[in-house]
Design an enzyme around this catalytic site. Structure first.
Site, PDB file in Angstrom:
ATOM      1  N   CYS A  90       0.773  -1.381  -0.079  1.00  0.00           N
ATOM      2  CA  CYS A  90      -0.481   0.322  -0.308  1.00  0.00           C
ATOM      3  C   CYS A  90       0.996   1.706   0.403  1.00  0.00           C
ATOM      4  O   CYS A  90       0.424   2.101  -0.861  1.00  0.00           O
ATOM      5  CB  CYS A  90      -0.939   0.552   1.442  1.00  0.00           C
ATOM      6  SG  CYS A  90      -2.108   1.243   1.245  1.00  0.00           S
ATOM      7  N   CYS A 107       7.966   3.782   6.078  1.00  0.00           N
ATOM      8  CA  CYS A 107       6.646   3.816   4.156  1.00  0.00           C
ATOM      9  C   CYS A 107       7.782   2.958   2.980  1.00  0.00           C
ATOM     10  O   CYS A 107       7.159   2.641   2.293  1.00  0.00           O
ATOM     11  CB  CYS A 107       5.750   5.386   3.695  1.00  0.00           C
ATOM     12  SG  CYS A 107       7.144   6.284   3.784  1.00  0.00           S
TER      13      CYS A 107
HETATM   14 FE1  SF4 Z   1      -1.333   2.874   2.672  1.00  0.00          FE
HETATM   15 FE2  SF4 Z   1       1.243   3.464   3.938  1.00  0.00          FE
HETATM   16 FE3  SF4 Z   1      -1.119   4.910   3.717  1.00  0.00          FE
HETATM   17 FE4  SF4 Z   1      -0.991   3.074   5.336  1.00  0.00          FE
HETATM   18  S1  SF4 Z   1       0.505   4.903   5.977  1.00  0.00           S
HETATM   19  S2  SF4 Z   1      -2.399   4.149   3.970  1.00  0.00           S
HETATM   20  S3  SF4 Z   1       0.128   1.535   4.299  1.00  0.00           S
HETATM   21  S4  SF4 Z   1       0.306   4.853   2.093  1.00  0.00           S
END
Ligand code: SF4
Length: 235
Positions: A118, A228
């Protein structure tokens, strides 16, 4: 620009900047890279201080921010406030897919199943693409933010993005940031007043205990994930 082609020694420069004020680092960066310099911020306290300082040094520096579509309303409000107050040259980076499109392609709430993927889709890839034209970028990394960031250099070669990475506030502490914000009456994310020292996407950001040492403990809490991926490879 390959590292070996740089006409100056980044390690030596970084050591010299250890005792320099962040303004000196930002001024050097603006003078050296001009329109090839960008700032990347998520409007955390260090980002706000960076934007304030740059508004006096190089006000038209492009400011890149990742709008994942999953930010807190407080973050969007702050973004707009800063855009007006500093007259920012703000560039919002969006992932290839909306959250709904990502849900349809990968299943709902990918962040619960595979937060690395993600983050890759919504943060890492858009930033990698956006940084391509720039020779240098400024980030708000500080050594006191987490163990992983404890050795952050002020200037370094960013192998991943093939450019120079600047962390002018590497030696500053959380307390110093807030002192500066108070002194200049700068805006900040109101969630900080509710024990959110580090703020990212709402599904992956929790409040922490008031005396928490790790300021990023509320990010991906209860998971074996602390970054991240944007800074991975340079920490
Ligand atoms: Fe997705 Fe990373 Fe945002 Fe969490 S922090 S919603 S894993 S993009």
């Amino acid at each position: 620009m390959p590292a070996q082609e740089l006409s100056y020694d980044l390690q030596g420069l970084s050591a010299e900047f250890e005792s320099a004020a962040p303004q000196a680092v930002l001024r050097w960066a603006a003078d050296t890279y001009g329109e090839n310099l960008a700032v990347v911020t998520s409007f955390q306290p260090t980002g706000i201080v960076t934007l304030h300082m740059l508004s006096q040094i190089a006000p038209r520096t492009p400011v890149l921010t990742l709008d994942t579509g999953l930010l807190f309303p407080e973050t969007y409000a702050l973004m707009e406030k800063c855009e007006r107050r500093f007259n920012l040259n703000l560039i919002r980076l969006h992932p290839a897919q909306t959250v709904a499109e990502q849900d349809a392609a990968f299943g709902p709430e990918l962040w619960t199943q595979d937060p690395n993927e993600c983050c890759r889709l919504r943060k890492v890839v858009p930033l990698d693409q956006a940084l391509q034209p720039y020779s240098a970028w400024v980030t708000g990394l500080r050594r006191d933010q987490s163990e992983r960031r404890a050795n952050t250099p002020i200037v370094s070669w960013d192998k991943k993005h093939n450019n120079v990475k600047l962390c002018p506030f590497a030696t500053w502490t959380e307390a110093m940031m807030w002192e500066y914000i108070d002194a200049y009456d700068l805006p900040y994310n109101l969630l900080h007043d509710q024990n959110f020292p580090s703020i990212g996407c709402w599904p992956c950001t929790n409040a922490v205990e008031p005396d928490a040492q790790d300021k990023r403990a509320g990010r991906w809490a209860n998971r074996d994930k602390t970054e991240c991926g944007i800074h991975v490879g340079n920490l």
